[in-house]
Design a protein around this motif. Structure first.
Motif, PDB file in Angstrom:
ATOM      1  N   LEU A  34       0.790  -1.111   0.252  1.00  0.00           N
ATOM      2  CA  LEU A  34      -0.039  -0.068   0.153  1.00  0.00           C
ATOM      3  C   LEU A  34       0.894   1.299  -0.022  1.00  0.00           C
ATOM      4  CD1 LEU A  34      -2.774   1.155   0.127  1.00  0.00           C
ATOM      5  CD2 LEU A  34      -2.564   1.191   2.765  1.00  0.00           C
ATOM      6  N   VAL A  35       1.885   1.258   0.797  1.00  0.00           N
ATOM      7  CA  VAL A  35       2.824   2.568   0.768  1.00  0.00           C
ATOM      8  C   VAL A  35       3.331   2.758  -0.507  1.00  0.00           C
ATOM      9  CG1 VAL A  35       5.015   3.383   1.794  1.00  0.00           C
ATOM     10  CG2 VAL A  35       3.058   2.517   3.452  1.00  0.00           C
ATOM     11  N   ILE A  36       4.005   1.589  -0.980  1.00  0.00           N
ATOM     12  CA  ILE A  36       4.661   1.590  -2.461  1.00  0.00           C
ATOM     13  C   ILE A  36       3.840   2.452  -3.451  1.00  0.00           C
ATOM     14  CG2 ILE A  36       5.819   0.491  -4.260  1.00  0.00           C
ATOM     15  CD1 ILE A  36       7.781   0.881  -1.755  1.00  0.00           C
ATOM     16  N   LYS A  37       2.404   1.662  -3.538  1.00  0.00           N
ATOM     17  CA  LYS A  37       1.395   2.323  -4.394  1.00  0.00           C
ATOM     18  C   LYS A  37       1.232   3.731  -3.865  1.00  0.00           C
ATOM     19  CE  LYS A  37      -3.274   0.829  -5.424  1.00  0.00           C
ATOM     20  NZ  LYS A  37      -4.512   0.017  -5.073  1.00  0.00           N
ATOM     21  N   LYS A  38       0.967   4.079  -3.018  1.00  0.00           N
ATOM     22  CA  LYS A  38       0.581   5.562  -2.765  1.00  0.00           C
ATOM     23  C   LYS A  38       1.944   6.325  -2.811  1.00  0.00           C
ATOM     24  CE  LYS A  38      -3.351   5.345  -0.914  1.00  0.00           C
ATOM     25  NZ  LYS A  38      -4.374   5.784  -1.884  1.00  0.00           N
ATOM     26  N   LEU A  39       3.121   5.718  -2.776  1.00  0.00           N
ATOM     27  CA  LEU A  39       4.619   6.645  -3.127  1.00  0.00           C
ATOM     28  C   LEU A  39       4.462   6.764  -4.664  1.00  0.00           C
ATOM     29  CD1 LEU A  39       7.185   5.147  -0.833  1.00  0.00           C
ATOM     30  CD2 LEU A  39       6.321   7.352  -0.505  1.00  0.00           C
ATOM     31  N   LYS A  40       4.156   5.795  -5.345  1.00  0.00           N
ATOM     32  CA  LYS A  40       3.827   5.873  -6.833  1.00  0.00           C
ATOM     33  C   LYS A  40       2.914   6.834  -7.217  1.00  0.00           C
ATOM     34  CE  LYS A  40       5.864   1.368  -7.984  1.00  0.00           C
ATOM     35  NZ  LYS A  40       5.553  -0.091  -8.500  1.00  0.00           N
ATOM     36  N   TYR A  41       1.703   7.086  -6.519  1.00  0.00           N
ATOM     37  CA  TYR A  41       0.861   7.728  -6.935  1.00  0.00           C
ATOM     38  C   TYR A  41       0.858   9.298  -6.779  1.00  0.00           C
ATOM     39  CZ  TYR A  41      -3.760  10.017  -6.618  1.00  0.00           C
ATOM     40  OH  TYR A  41      -4.857  10.724  -6.704  1.00  0.00           O
ATOM     41  N   PHE A  42       1.738   9.702  -5.752  1.00  0.00           N
ATOM     42  CA  PHE A  42       2.239  11.182  -5.520  1.00  0.00           C
ATOM     43  C   PHE A  42       3.445  11.493  -6.059  1.00  0.00           C
ATOM     44  CE2 PHE A  42      -0.485  10.071  -1.504  1.00  0.00           C
ATOM     45  CZ  PHE A  42      -1.453  11.027  -1.798  1.00  0.00           C
ATOM     46  N   GLY A  43       4.179  10.498  -6.754  1.00  0.00           N
ATOM     47  CA  GLY A  43       5.308  10.809  -7.734  1.00  0.00           C
ATOM     48  C   GLY A  43       6.601  10.885  -6.943  1.00  0.00           C
ATOM     49  N   VAL A  44       6.601  10.477  -5.420  1.00  0.00           N
ATOM     50  CA  VAL A  44       7.685  10.312  -4.714  1.00  0.00           C
ATOM     51  C   VAL A  44       8.674   9.143  -5.004  1.00  0.00           C
ATOM     52  CG1 VAL A  44       8.374  10.233  -2.262  1.00  0.00           C
ATOM     53  CG2 VAL A  44       6.281  11.445  -2.748  1.00  0.00           C
ATOM     54  N   TYR A  45       7.978   7.946  -5.469  1.00  0.00           N
ATOM     55  CA  TYR A  45       8.771   6.876  -5.806  1.00  0.00           C
ATOM     56  C   TYR A  45       9.809   7.069  -6.959  1.00  0.00           C
ATOM     57  CZ  TYR A  45       9.448   1.835  -6.483  1.00  0.00           C
ATOM     58  OH  TYR A  45       9.916   0.484  -6.714  1.00  0.00           O
ATOM     59  N   HIS A  55      14.525  -2.749  -5.113  1.00  0.00           N
ATOM     60  CA  HIS A  55      14.427  -3.772  -4.174  1.00  0.00           C
ATOM     61  C   HIS A  55      14.817  -3.099  -2.766  1.00  0.00           C
ATOM     62  CE1 HIS A  55      18.456  -4.172  -5.186  1.00  0.00           C
ATOM     63  NE2 HIS A  55      18.666  -4.723  -4.040  1.00  0.00           N
ATOM     64  N   VAL A  56      15.594  -2.331  -2.772  1.00  0.00           N
ATOM     65  CA  VAL A  56      16.086  -1.607  -1.432  1.00  0.00           C
ATOM     66  C   VAL A  56      14.917  -0.804  -0.836  1.00  0.00           C
ATOM     67  CG1 VAL A  56      17.580   0.202  -0.532  1.00  0.00           C
ATOM     68  CG2 VAL A  56      18.525  -1.506  -2.201  1.00  0.00           C
ATOM     69  N   ILE A  57      14.317   0.112  -1.679  1.00  0.00           N
ATOM     70  CA  ILE A  57      13.110   0.596  -1.376  1.00  0.00           C
ATOM     71  C   ILE A  57      11.816  -0.363  -0.655  1.00  0.00           C
ATOM     72  CG2 ILE A  57      11.114   2.210  -2.013  1.00  0.00           C
ATOM     73  CD1 ILE A  57      13.032   3.452  -4.167  1.00  0.00           C
ATOM     74  N   HIS A  58      11.735  -1.309  -1.262  1.00  0.00           N
ATOM     75  CA  HIS A  58      10.673  -2.267  -0.857  1.00  0.00           C
ATOM     76  C   HIS A  58      11.195  -2.765   0.441  1.00  0.00           C
ATOM     77  CE1 HIS A  58       7.849  -2.713  -4.262  1.00  0.00           C
ATOM     78  NE2 HIS A  58       9.053  -2.079  -5.055  1.00  0.00           N
TER      79      HIS A  58
END
Length: 189
Positions: A34-45, A55-58
């Motif tokens: 969920l956090v990774i999905k939200k980070l992608k949604y907000f463009g932070v990822y 893989h380090v982020i995950h």
């Protein structure tokens, strides 16, 4: 050897730790996605990918969430043990701790629940239901094991003591989270 292992009270001493680890992993896996999905949604990822590999982020997000849930479940276990000892102090005549040892084998319910939490890590609702079900089954198993040594008033007192504490604790947590959420929304607008 097999008969000795069955009677050894220390054989199930690891179950609370493994149960906490399993439940923490289940909840952390769900929230990491969920956090990774939200980070992608907000463009932070994308910005994070410039500094770290995917893989380090995950792994970092998953590990931090695992630690958070580990601390929460360990604190709940601490509260539960303290409440159980306090209720046995008030409502039991056992001063040797024999009744507590009789109920320790119920840790298998949490261990099984932890394994189910890993299986159901796609749904936080199912994991929450599994956790609550494991806690209730354990509590009633514990009452069944120690109930023969308690009076009817002692069993009722123990049930109501646990019921009042956990209801009050749950309401306090919900109230605090709602206050924090309202403060956060008010600061945005």
């Amino acid at each position: 050897m097999s008969n000795r292992m069955k009677k050894n009270v220390y054989m199930t001493g690891y179950l609370p730790l493994f149960s906490i680890i399993l439940f923490s992993c289940g909840f952390a896996i769900y929230l990491e996605r969920l956090v990774i999905k939200k980070l992608k949604y907000f463009g932070v990822y994308q910005g994070m990918l410039e500094l770290f590999e995917s893989h380090v982020i995950h792994l970092s997000v998953g590990f931090c969430l695992f630690l958070l849930f580990f601390m929460v479940f360990a604190a709940l276990k601490l509260f539960s043990d303290a409440l159980t000892h306090l209720s046995m102090f008030f409502f039991s005549k056992d001063t040797e701790g024999v009744l507590l040892q009789q109920g320790k084998s119920g840790g298998w319910f949490f261990f099984g629940g932890g394994m189910l939490a890993i299986v159901f890590n796609h749904s936080i609702f199912l994991m929450f239901i599994v956790f609550i079900a494991a806690a209730l089954v354990y509590f009633f198993y514990f009452l069944l094991k120690v109930g023969s040594s308690l009076s009817t008033a002692g069993i009722i007192g123990m049930v109501f003591m646990h019921l009042f504490f956990w209801t009050g604790f749950g309401l306090l947590v919900v109230y605090t989270l709602l206050r924090l959420y309202n403060a956060f929304v008010a600061s945005i607008t």
